[in-house]
Write an enzyme that holds these catalytic residues in place. Structure first.
Site, mmCIF file in Angstrom:
data_model
loop_
_atom_site.group_PDB
_atom_site.id
_atom_site.type_symbol
_atom_site.label_atom_id
_atom_site.label_comp_id
_atom_site.label_asym_id
_atom_site.label_seq_id
_atom_site.Cartn_x
_atom_site.Cartn_y
_atom_site.Cartn_z
ATOM 1 N N GLU A 157 79.839 46.957 105.541
ATOM 2 C CA GLU A 157 79.209 46.087 106.530
ATOM 3 C C GLU A 157 77.771 45.901 106.079
ATOM 4 O OE1 GLU A 157 80.330 44.282 108.807
ATOM 5 O OE2 GLU A 157 82.340 45.132 108.975
ATOM 6 N N LYS A 179 76.583 61.062 105.040
ATOM 7 C CA LYS A 179 75.173 60.938 104.657
ATOM 8 C C LYS A 179 74.480 59.898 105.545
ATOM 9 C CE LYS A 179 72.416 58.443 102.314
ATOM 10 N NZ LYS A 179 71.169 58.794 102.982
ATOM 11 N N GLU A 196 68.149 37.492 105.098
ATOM 12 C CA GLU A 196 68.042 38.374 106.253
ATOM 13 C C GLU A 196 66.672 39.051 106.265
ATOM 14 O OE1 GLU A 196 70.363 42.077 106.513
ATOM 15 O OE2 GLU A 196 70.954 41.385 108.505
ATOM 16 N N CYS A 224 72.220 44.001 112.839
ATOM 17 C CA CYS A 224 72.856 43.092 111.871
ATOM 18 C C CYS A 224 73.489 41.909 112.593
ATOM 19 C CB CYS A 224 73.841 43.815 110.968
ATOM 20 S SG CYS A 224 74.752 45.080 111.791
ATOM 21 N N GLY A 281 75.367 47.839 99.143
ATOM 22 C CA GLY A 281 76.798 47.556 99.331
ATOM 23 C C GLY A 281 77.468 47.197 98.006
ATOM 24 N N GLY A 311 74.917 48.965 105.554
ATOM 25 C CA GLY A 311 73.552 48.974 105.019
ATOM 26 C C GLY A 311 73.249 47.641 104.371
ATOM 27 N N SER A 312 72.385 47.691 103.363
ATOM 28 C CA SER A 312 71.930 46.442 102.762
ATOM 29 C C SER A 312 72.972 45.882 101.789
ATOM 30 C CB SER A 312 70.619 46.695 102.011
ATOM 31 O OG SER A 312 70.862 47.582 100.948
HETATM 32 P P1 ADP Z 1 68.372 49.692 104.438
HETATM 33 O O1 ADP Z 1 67.561 48.657 103.731
HETATM 34 O O2 ADP Z 1 68.950 49.249 105.725
HETATM 35 O O3 ADP Z 1 67.751 51.040 104.454
HETATM 36 P P2 ADP Z 1 70.146 50.666 102.384
HETATM 37 O O4 ADP Z 1 71.345 49.987 101.857
HETATM 38 O O5 ADP Z 1 69.029 50.989 101.478
HETATM 39 O O6 ADP Z 1 69.707 49.778 103.593
HETATM 40 O O7 ADP Z 1 70.552 52.012 103.116
HETATM 41 C C1 ADP Z 1 71.773 52.199 103.792
HETATM 42 C C2 ADP Z 1 72.314 53.573 103.434
HETATM 43 O O8 ADP Z 1 72.659 53.569 102.049
HETATM 44 C C3 ADP Z 1 71.309 54.691 103.631
HETATM 45 O O9 ADP Z 1 71.973 55.840 104.121
HETATM 46 C C4 ADP Z 1 70.804 54.916 102.237
HETATM 47 O O10 ADP Z 1 70.307 56.225 102.014
HETATM 48 C C5 ADP Z 1 72.064 54.688 101.425
HETATM 49 N N1 ADP Z 1 71.798 54.418 99.993
HETATM 50 C C6 ADP Z 1 70.714 53.877 99.426
HETATM 51 N N2 ADP Z 1 70.830 53.827 98.097
HETATM 52 C C7 ADP Z 1 72.053 54.318 97.795
HETATM 53 C C8 ADP Z 1 72.799 54.528 96.578
HETATM 54 N N3 ADP Z 1 72.311 54.225 95.387
HETATM 55 N N4 ADP Z 1 74.020 55.075 96.672
HETATM 56 C C9 ADP Z 1 74.552 55.373 97.874
HETATM 57 N N5 ADP Z 1 73.910 55.224 99.037
HETATM 58 C C10 ADP Z 1 72.681 54.704 99.021
#
Ligand code: ADP
Length: 477
Positions: free
Chosen positions: A246, A171, A379, A280, A229, A224-225
């Site tokens: 990460e 995804k 961040e 990052c 995470g 991701g965030s």
């Molecule tokens: P950013 O702020 O960098 O977009 P996110 O953590 O929101 O960071 O996004 C990183 C990835 O995690 C993206 O592919 C996003 O679609 C996915 N994501 C966001 N919410 C969820 C969730 N509840 N469960 C799994 N994946 C998610």
């Protein structure tokens, strides 16, 4: 407009689509990409589960050939894929082509690793017994990626997952599905059996969440965030699933009195502002000792004046736009926070308009910041950097380590003593001497400590730690 579809069980599916918008020119739609559902995700997981027994026992030559073909095609199409990347994410064309080359190199590296899979045969402590240690693939790997490296991060998760015999549900981030679709298409055409690699583009709260909730996903690798995470972590613990995270960084770069000023300024400008500060591993804290502080700030400010903020595809652009409106608001909110906290705005801070409508922000430098301010602790993920003045090396090291994060850390110095001490005592997972904190090799481990990362390292041969599970077998001879 064509809809780029999801790949589930070897078939391209999906009718609902969302627009992929160019942040350098918001009038431009890069493409229409499928918006997957929870049902699609379930089907993809089922397909990956069904494909696992055969793929996990596939010959290493088959894996090598497919990974190599993918690496070769990505390299052959580096200009085209680099342009797609620059259009959907907003990093400059040279940066985007560089990232595409790196994605190719990662596939080439793991094509080689597939041929080097090995175990150990060692004697037992008991007589007439042999012990074998082998690595088995995990099973179905859920891959969740962010928007800031649209081709390299998918490559460094997909290539090892396949190399070690896992199947995948992938995804990508909503903002940048284009490069992900392209590498899945390349791997599909390179001959991956049906169901081994499934692509489900769509929302994190729908597709990502469905992956977290499935007992059939045996491992999740996430970049991701920090907030997401944590969700990955708690859902994975509930399912007794292996996971790797990460997340953020607040990477320091220390500049000592004895630094080569030119080297320090180049490293700081690169780390802080290239890729619009959206790495990052970017340095957002410049920790500078008193003796060089004023000279360094003057030289860095002079350098920032020469950096061109403009359309990512235009030649001569050094800094592309911020990725989207939401991130731009985060950046400008933090600029206001920095001002309110009493840091001095030494450069930038303003939105700029260009020929094409986009999310353009000047590189922004705060001075007279303290390490306790929010702009130094949280961040931001934009081209916003603070300079923190310190007395000496000892205070610099303590300040560098005084952060909840620990991804990357740098030092600019000509002193072997300080460089050596810093390498040993930095609490970051990656340490750079006289180099930007961002910009790493593709064949060695990548990852951080403290709040930045969780689980085994990514990339290089260390990737096997996550993508395999060790088995110890005893045989009576
Ligand atoms: P950013 O702020 O960098 O977009 P996110 O953590 O929101 O960071 O996004 C990183 C990835 O995690 C993206 O592919 C996003 O679609 C996915 N994501 C966001 N919410 C969820 C969730 N509840 N469960 C799994 N994946 C998610």
């Amino acid at each position: 407009m064509t809809i780029y579809k999801n790949l589930i069980a070897g078939e391209w599916v999906g009718t609902d689509a969302t627009k992929n918008i160019n942040p350098s020119d918001t009038n431009e739609v890069v493409g229409l990409y499928a918006d997957g559902s929870a049902e699609d995700t379930k089907n993809a997981i089922a397909a990956a589960k069904a494909a696992f027994p055969a793929w996990s026992r596939s010959g290493i030559w088959e894996r090598h050939v497919i990974l190599k073909k993918a690496g070769d095609e990505i390299m052959a199409r580096k200009d085209e894929l680099g342009a797609l990347l620059a259009r959907e994410e907003g990093k400059t064309l040279p940066e985007a082509i560089g990232e595409t080359i790196r994605a190719s190199q990662i596939f080439e590296f793991f094509a080689g690793e597939a041929l080097r899979l090995a175990g150990e045969v060692i004697p037992s402590v008991r007589p007439n017994i042999g012990v074998e240690i082998t690595r088995d693939p995990l099973g179905v790997i859920g891959i969740i990626t962010p928007w800031n490296f649209p081709i390299a991060i998918p490559a460094w998760k997909i290539a090892p997952a396949l190399c070690y015999g896992n199947t995948i549900v992938f995804k990508p981030a909503e903002l940048v599905p284009g490069c992900s679709w392209a590498i899945v298409d390349i791997l599909h055409r390179a001959g991956l059996p049906k169901g081994v690699l499934n692509l489900v583009m769509g929302r994190g709260s729908v597709v990502g969440q469905a992956m977290l909730d499935s007992p059939d996903v045996t491992g999740i690798t996430f970049t991701g965030s920090t907030g997401t995470g944590r969700r990955v972590a708690s859902a994975s613990i509930e399912h007794n699933r292996k996971f790797q995270l990460e997340m953020g960084g607040k990477n320091p770069m220390v500049v000592l009195d004895d630094a080569d000023l030119g080297v320090a300024v180049e490293a700081a400008a690169n780390s802080g502002f290239f890729s619009t500060g959206q790495r990052c591993t970017a340095s957002s804290r410049l920790i500078v000792t008193e003796g060089i502080h004023d000279k360094f700030v003057a030289a860095l400010t002079e350098k920032l004046q020469t950096l061109v903020v403009d359309n990512a595809l235009k030649s001569g652009t050094h800094i592309g736009p911020v990725v989207d409106e939401k991130q731009l608001k985060t950046d400008t909110d933090y600029i206001e926070i920095g001002k309110k906290e009493g840091a001095k705005l030494a450069f930038g801070g303003e939105l700029v308009t260009r020929e094409t409508p986009g999310f353009y922000l000047q590189p922004t430098l705060f001075t007279e910041a303290t390490n306790q301010m929010r702009i130094s602790r949280e961040e931001i993920f934009g081209p916003v950097v603070s300079v923190i003045r310190v007395k000496d090396y000892e205070e610099a090291l303590a300040t560098a380590n005084d952060t909840p994060f620990g991804l990357s850390a740098g030092i600019a110095t000509t002193s072997l003593k300080h460089a050596t001490h810093f390498k040993r005592n930095s609490e970051a997972g990656m340490v750079m001497v006289n180099l930007p904190t961002a910009g790493v090799d593709f064949h060695v481990p990548f990852g951080g400590r403290k709040g930045s990362s969780y689980g085994p390292r990514e990339q290089g041969k260390y990737a096997a730690e996550f993508y395999t599970s060790v088995k110890t077998a005893y045989t009576l001879a």
